[in-house]
Design a protein around this motif. Structure first.
Motif, PDB file in Angstrom:
ATOM      1  N   TYR A 317       0.818  -1.213   0.000  1.00 35.68           N
ATOM      2  CA  TYR A 317       0.000   0.000   0.000  1.00 35.68           C
ATOM      3  C   TYR A 317       0.857   1.272   0.000  1.00 35.68           C
ATOM      4  O   TYR A 317       0.625   2.197  -0.778  1.00 35.68           O
ATOM      5  CB  TYR A 317      -0.923   0.018   1.226  1.00 35.68           C
ATOM      6  CG  TYR A 317      -2.175  -0.817   1.076  1.00 35.68           C
ATOM      7  CD1 TYR A 317      -3.243  -0.376   0.297  1.00 35.68           C
ATOM      8  CD2 TYR A 317      -2.299  -2.045   1.735  1.00 35.68           C
ATOM      9  CE1 TYR A 317      -4.407  -1.134   0.177  1.00 35.68           C
ATOM     10  CE2 TYR A 317      -3.451  -2.810   1.621  1.00 35.68           C
ATOM     11  CZ  TYR A 317      -4.500  -2.355   0.836  1.00 35.68           C
ATOM     12  OH  TYR A 317      -5.647  -3.107   0.706  1.00 35.68           O
ATOM     13  N   HIS A 320       2.466   3.597  -2.944  1.00 38.57           N
ATOM     14  CA  HIS A 320       1.686   4.358  -3.918  1.00 38.57           C
ATOM     15  C   HIS A 320       1.616   5.840  -3.571  1.00 38.57           C
ATOM     16  O   HIS A 320       1.480   6.225  -2.407  1.00 38.57           O
ATOM     17  CB  HIS A 320       0.260   3.793  -4.006  1.00 38.57           C
ATOM     18  CG  HIS A 320       0.201   2.411  -4.581  1.00 38.57           C
ATOM     19  ND1 HIS A 320       0.598   2.123  -5.861  1.00 38.57           N
ATOM     20  CD2 HIS A 320      -0.212   1.229  -4.046  1.00 38.57           C
ATOM     21  CE1 HIS A 320       0.435   0.841  -6.096  1.00 38.57           C
ATOM     22  NE2 HIS A 320      -0.057   0.277  -5.001  1.00 38.57           N
ATOM     23  N   GLU A 325      -6.406   9.905  -9.210  1.00 43.86           N
ATOM     24  CA  GLU A 325      -6.400   8.550  -9.778  1.00 43.86           C
ATOM     25  C   GLU A 325      -6.079   7.501  -8.716  1.00 43.86           C
ATOM     26  O   GLU A 325      -6.567   6.368  -8.759  1.00 43.86           O
ATOM     27  CB  GLU A 325      -5.404   8.456 -10.942  1.00 43.86           C
ATOM     28  CG  GLU A 325      -3.936   8.440 -10.577  1.00 43.86           C
ATOM     29  CD  GLU A 325      -3.376   9.788 -10.189  1.00 43.86           C
ATOM     30  OE1 GLU A 325      -2.216   9.844  -9.734  1.00 43.86           O
ATOM     31  OE2 GLU A 325      -4.100  10.798 -10.355  1.00 43.86           O
ATOM     32  N   LEU A 326      -5.255   7.872  -7.730  1.00 40.78           N
ATOM     33  CA  LEU A 326      -4.962   6.951  -6.632  1.00 40.78           C
ATOM     34  C   LEU A 326      -6.205   6.745  -5.768  1.00 40.78           C
ATOM     35  O   LEU A 326      -6.455   5.640  -5.276  1.00 40.78           O
ATOM     36  CB  LEU A 326      -3.802   7.487  -5.791  1.00 40.78           C
ATOM     37  CG  LEU A 326      -3.437   6.678  -4.542  1.00 40.78           C
ATOM     38  CD1 LEU A 326      -3.149   5.221  -4.870  1.00 40.78           C
ATOM     39  CD2 LEU A 326      -2.236   7.306  -3.826  1.00 40.78           C
ATOM     40  N   GLU A 328      -9.218   6.656  -6.839  1.00 35.21           N
ATOM     41  CA  GLU A 328     -10.068   5.687  -7.542  1.00 35.21           C
ATOM     42  C   GLU A 328      -9.546   4.269  -7.348  1.00 35.21           C
ATOM     43  O   GLU A 328     -10.319   3.322  -7.221  1.00 35.21           O
ATOM     44  CB  GLU A 328     -10.129   6.038  -9.028  1.00 35.21           C
ATOM     45  CG  GLU A 328     -10.834   7.354  -9.322  1.00 35.21           C
ATOM     46  CD  GLU A 328     -12.211   7.418  -8.686  1.00 35.21           C
ATOM     47  OE1 GLU A 328     -12.983   6.429  -8.793  1.00 35.21           O
ATOM     48  OE2 GLU A 328     -12.515   8.443  -8.035  1.00 35.21           O
ATOM     49  N   LYS A 329      -8.244   4.125  -7.302  1.00 33.65           N
ATOM     50  CA  LYS A 329      -7.658   2.801  -7.075  1.00 33.65           C
ATOM     51  C   LYS A 329      -8.034   2.276  -5.693  1.00 33.65           C
ATOM     52  O   LYS A 329      -8.337   1.084  -5.522  1.00 33.65           O
ATOM     53  CB  LYS A 329      -6.135   2.873  -7.227  1.00 33.65           C
ATOM     54  CG  LYS A 329      -5.432   1.553  -6.956  1.00 33.65           C
ATOM     55  CD  LYS A 329      -3.940   1.633  -7.242  1.00 33.65           C
ATOM     56  CE  LYS A 329      -3.679   1.701  -8.729  1.00 33.65           C
ATOM     57  NZ  LYS A 329      -2.240   1.514  -9.061  1.00 33.65           N
ATOM     58  N   LEU A 330      -8.031   3.163  -4.694  1.00 35.62           N
ATOM     59  CA  LEU A 330      -8.419   2.751  -3.341  1.00 35.62           C
ATOM     60  C   LEU A 330      -9.911   2.404  -3.281  1.00 35.62           C
ATOM     61  O   LEU A 330     -10.307   1.464  -2.589  1.00 35.62           O
ATOM     62  CB  LEU A 330      -8.091   3.859  -2.338  1.00 35.62           C
ATOM     63  CG  LEU A 330      -6.606   4.209  -2.160  1.00 35.62           C
ATOM     64  CD1 LEU A 330      -6.441   5.318  -1.141  1.00 35.62           C
ATOM     65  CD2 LEU A 330      -5.798   2.986  -1.751  1.00 35.62           C
ATOM     66  N   ARG A 331     -10.718   3.159  -3.988  1.00 40.47           N
ATOM     67  CA  ARG A 331     -12.154   2.873  -3.991  1.00 40.47           C
ATOM     68  C   ARG A 331     -12.454   1.507  -4.608  1.00 40.47           C
ATOM     69  O   ARG A 331     -13.455   0.871  -4.276  1.00 40.47           O
ATOM     70  CB  ARG A 331     -12.894   3.964  -4.770  1.00 40.47           C
ATOM     71  CG  ARG A 331     -13.052   5.271  -3.979  1.00 40.47           C
ATOM     72  CD  ARG A 331     -13.759   6.325  -4.787  1.00 40.47           C
ATOM     73  NE  ARG A 331     -14.046   7.516  -3.971  1.00 40.47           N
ATOM     74  CZ  ARG A 331     -13.990   8.752  -4.417  1.00 40.47           C
ATOM     75  NH1 ARG A 331     -13.668   8.990  -5.688  1.00 40.47           N
ATOM     76  NH2 ARG A 331     -14.278   9.767  -3.619  1.00 40.47           N
ATOM     77  N   ALA A 332     -11.582   1.059  -5.509  1.00 39.22           N
ATOM     78  CA  ALA A 332     -11.770  -0.242  -6.153  1.00 39.22           C
ATOM     79  C   ALA A 332     -11.268  -1.396  -5.290  1.00 39.22           C
ATOM     80  O   ALA A 332     -11.471  -2.561  -5.634  1.00 39.22           O
ATOM     81  CB  ALA A 332     -11.048  -0.251  -7.499  1.00 39.22           C
ATOM     82  N   ASP A 333     -10.618  -1.077  -4.164  1.00 41.64           N
ATOM     83  CA  ASP A 333     -10.093  -2.093  -3.259  1.00 41.64           C
ATOM     84  C   ASP A 333     -11.201  -2.498  -2.286  1.00 41.64           C
ATOM     85  O   ASP A 333     -11.479  -1.797  -1.300  1.00 41.64           O
ATOM     86  CB  ASP A 333      -8.885  -1.537  -2.507  1.00 41.64           C
ATOM     87  CG  ASP A 333      -8.158  -2.589  -1.687  1.00 41.64           C
ATOM     88  OD1 ASP A 333      -8.810  -3.531  -1.201  1.00 41.64           O
ATOM     89  OD2 ASP A 333      -6.932  -2.450  -1.505  1.00 41.64           O
ATOM     90  N   SER A 405       1.224   6.836  -8.478  1.00 45.57           N
ATOM     91  CA  SER A 405       0.683   5.563  -8.010  1.00 45.57           C
ATOM     92  C   SER A 405       0.993   4.442  -8.976  1.00 45.57           C
ATOM     93  O   SER A 405       1.042   3.286  -8.613  1.00 45.57           O
ATOM     94  CB  SER A 405      -0.828   5.688  -7.820  1.00 45.57           C
ATOM     95  OG  SER A 405      -1.452   6.024  -9.046  1.00 45.57           O
ATOM     96  N   ALA A 406       1.230   4.798 -10.237  1.00 46.96           N
ATOM     97  CA  ALA A 406       1.533   3.771 -11.233  1.00 46.96           C
ATOM     98  C   ALA A 406       3.008   3.404 -11.235  1.00 46.96           C
ATOM     99  O   ALA A 406       3.407   2.360 -11.722  1.00 46.96           O
ATOM    100  CB  ALA A 406       1.119   4.259 -12.626  1.00 46.96           C
TER     101      ALA A 406
END
Length: 626
Positions: A317, A320, A325-326, A328-333, A405-406
């Motif tokens: 974790y 990152h 955009e990061l 959104e990545k957390l929301r998808a977790d 984050s990428a």
């Protein structure tokens, strides 16, 4: 009994000072590591010898006090030239050691030129504070120790303890935040909405790195917003204020790293960190700006007893960083979003990004999951401002300018570039501690660190009101969010630019002189008139000074207007004004020579004439006149 061949304390102290100076020079020259280690070892031997000698001479109950005093003397040569109080041209190899003229380690003096620059920095900061609607506050430099206890986590060891004559335990303030919370609690936490700021010195028993603005006594400027407001609006206001200040101060490119304690705590819970270890593990993660992930993981597992599997999950974790955009990545977790704390933090960050877009500062922000902030009182958003010089040379963990984050930060997955090998320090005996109280620091391998930091602390005021109310009684709380700006660290960045640009060290705009007879009364009268009109003016304190001496005095302060009085001109109601200008030549300031004999100006119109000149109108905060 001491023999005639044994060294006395003064001789050893002098040798220690000389050896410290040699070590500093070798480090600046990036000398061979083996040579540096040899000099460092000899310095340690000298310190131990001096401590043993002092101990032997003191004897009995006085030995402990002798050791304590000796530690103070051994710290100071690091921050002041050991030969500052002796004759450099002396033929004697044994220069006198002058401990009374040395400052305490981690403190420093600022000369007139440096103070002019510092005042310039403070003026900008205070102007921004008032522009954003702040009201000034001042709190005592020391507090009762229980006020500060339990608020700083592992950094509590850095608090300076005091004791008054009656034996009451006191401490020098560590920051402005806890005294502010105490102040708000004393008012019953009834200040529902307020913007408060204060500027003053704080104290920490840290290992100083003077050239980077890291000291034991240093100045901080704080701006805090207290009260219950709509979510994240005051937080965005603080970030906007910080961006405005750093832009106006011209510290160079900067980034504000931010995270949310709710997200971080949620990550720890999801990764399997026990509740009683969350704060200590958070403190370890906070070191990722100056340590590799491997070293941080080692601290978490070997020193703090965390399961290595949990540490590996944390590592996935905290590598990152990025922006929306990061988020959104957390929301998808799904596992993370199932944690109430993490979910609340993600929603807060989403609101914050919306407001920062309106403030037009989103490009200055990096959402960094490795940011933890070690202080215990933070409850929500946390942030710190960094520049390229924040990280140690060659170590880019604090460099949020390139990673996203990428693209995980290299510092989180690999150690920093290898430095010269260092021997692992053995556990010191009490006598060794007295001789070598603090580790020698190679300042060339230390970064400036963050130049500002802060966050939300919703429970701190409530801690004080609850303690005052007594167990079981209801007490008012007061949510707060704020930022602390390290003025000494900013000075460390601004001062070299200030010198490079040839900035002045005084604001004197006019220098009144006399040709021929001294005309002292006439000079004083004109000086008074100019000062009353708001024109900063000076003159030479001699009854009948020679004109070259007066010009030399004015030129020393780089005064742009030389006003020359003459007997005949005064009878005609005139004075002569000569504008003086300077330029940078090969990095040094030099006066621009001119054949101009000056301008005749009517005595009665002099003040307005000066104020109408481009030189007077354009001059601002020590700008080089050229």
């Amino acid at each position: 009994m001491a023999t005639a061949t044994q060294a006395n304390p003064d001789t050893l102290a002098s040798e220690i000072a000389a050896q410290s100076s040699l070590l500093a020079d070798l480090r600046k020259q990036q000398a061979d590591p083996a040579t540096v280690e040899e000099v460092k070892k000899k310095l340690g031997d000298l310190k131990r010898s001096l401590a043993l000698l002092q101990n032997a001479n003191a004897g009995g109950s006085g030995a402990k006090e002798s050791k304590k005093k000796e530690r103070i003397l051994l710290k100071t040569p690091k921050v002041r030239s050991p030969s500052a109080c002796c004759d450099r041209n002396s033929s004697s190899s044994r220069r006198p050691f002058c401990p009374l003229l040395l400052r305490y380690g981690g403190t420093r003096d600022y000369g007139p030129g440096e103070m002019f620059c510092r005042e310039y920095v403070e003026r900008i900061v205070k102007d921004c504070f008032t522009t954003y609607g702040g009201s000034q506050l001042d709190t005592p430099v020391f507090e009762r120790k229980e006020i500060l206890a339990g608020k700083y986590g592992e950094d509590a060891k850095l608090i300076f303890d005091l004791m008054d004559q009656g034996g009451e335990q006191l401490a020098l303030r560590y920051d402005h935040t806890v005294p502010l919370a105490r102040y708000l609690a004393m008012s019953g936490a009834i200040t529902t909405q307020a913007k408060l700021w204060q500027v003053g010195k704080v104290y920490r028993r840290d290992n100083p790195v003077m050239s980077k603005g890291r000291m034991r006594e240093f100045s901080q400027a704080d701006f805090d917003i207290a009260g219950t407001w709509d979510t994240m609006i005051p937080d965005a206001e603080i970030i906007s204020l910080l961006c405005t200040i750093l832009t106006r101060l011209d510290v160079g490119e900067f980034i504000i790293k931010m995270n949310n304690r709710k997200i971080l705590d949620g990550i720890f819970e999801v990764c399997g960190v026990p509740a009683d270890k969350i704060r200590t593990i958070s403190s370890a993660v906070d070191k990722l700006d100056k340590m590799s992930w491997a070293d941080v993981k080692k601290e978490m597992t070997e020193e703090k007893g965390l399961d290595p599997a949990a540490a590996d999950k944390i590592g996935e974790y905290v590598k990152h960083k990025g922006g929306p955009e990061l988020l959104e990545k957390l929301r998808a977790d799904e596992s993370l979003m199932a944690n109430p704390s993490a979910k609340a933090g993600v929603e807060e960050m989403g609101l914050l990004f919306t407001y920062l877009t309106a403030y037009q500062v989103l490009d200055k922000v990096s959402f960094d999951l490795s940011l933890a902030r070690g202080l215990d009182y933070y409850t929500g958003i946390i942030y710190e401002a960094i520049v390229e010089a924040s990280a140690p040379p060659g170590f880019k963990s604090a460099n949020a300018f390139a990673s996203s984050s990428a693209t995980p930060s290299v510092a989180h997955t690999a150690p920093p570039p290898a430095q010269p090998p260092k021997k692992k320090a053995a556990k010191k005996s009490s006598s060794a501690v007295a001789a070598d109280d603090e580790e020698e620091i190679d300042e060339s391998q230390v970064g400036v660190g963050s130049i500002a930091a802060g966050g939300r602390y919703d429970n701190l005021v409530g801690m004080f009101t609850a303690a005052a109310a007594g167990e079981g009684k209801k007490a008012a709380g007061l949510p707060c969010v704020g930022v602390s700006i390290g003025l000494d660290r900013i000075f460390a960045l601004v001062w070299p630019k200030w010198v490079e640009r040839g900035m002045r060290s005084k604001e004197t705009m006019a220098y009144v002189m006399a040709a021929g007879d001294g005309l002292l009364s006439e000079r004083v009268e004109l000086v008074r008139e100019l000062r009353d009109a708001g024109i900063k003016t000076d003159f030479l304190f001699k009854a009948k000074p020679k004109l070259p001496a007066q010009f030399a005095a004015g030129e020393k302060d780089e005064v742009p207007f030389a006003i020359i009085l003459g007997g005949d001109e005064l009878k005609a109601g005139l004075v002569t004004v000569k504008e003086q200008k300077w330029e940078l030549v090969d990095g040094k300031k030099a006066k621009i020579e001119s054949n101009d004999k000056g301008t005749k100006v009517k005595r009665a119109e002099l003040i307005q004439w000066i104020k109408d000149t481009p030189t007077y109108k354009d001059w601002s905060s020590g700008k080089l006149i050229a």
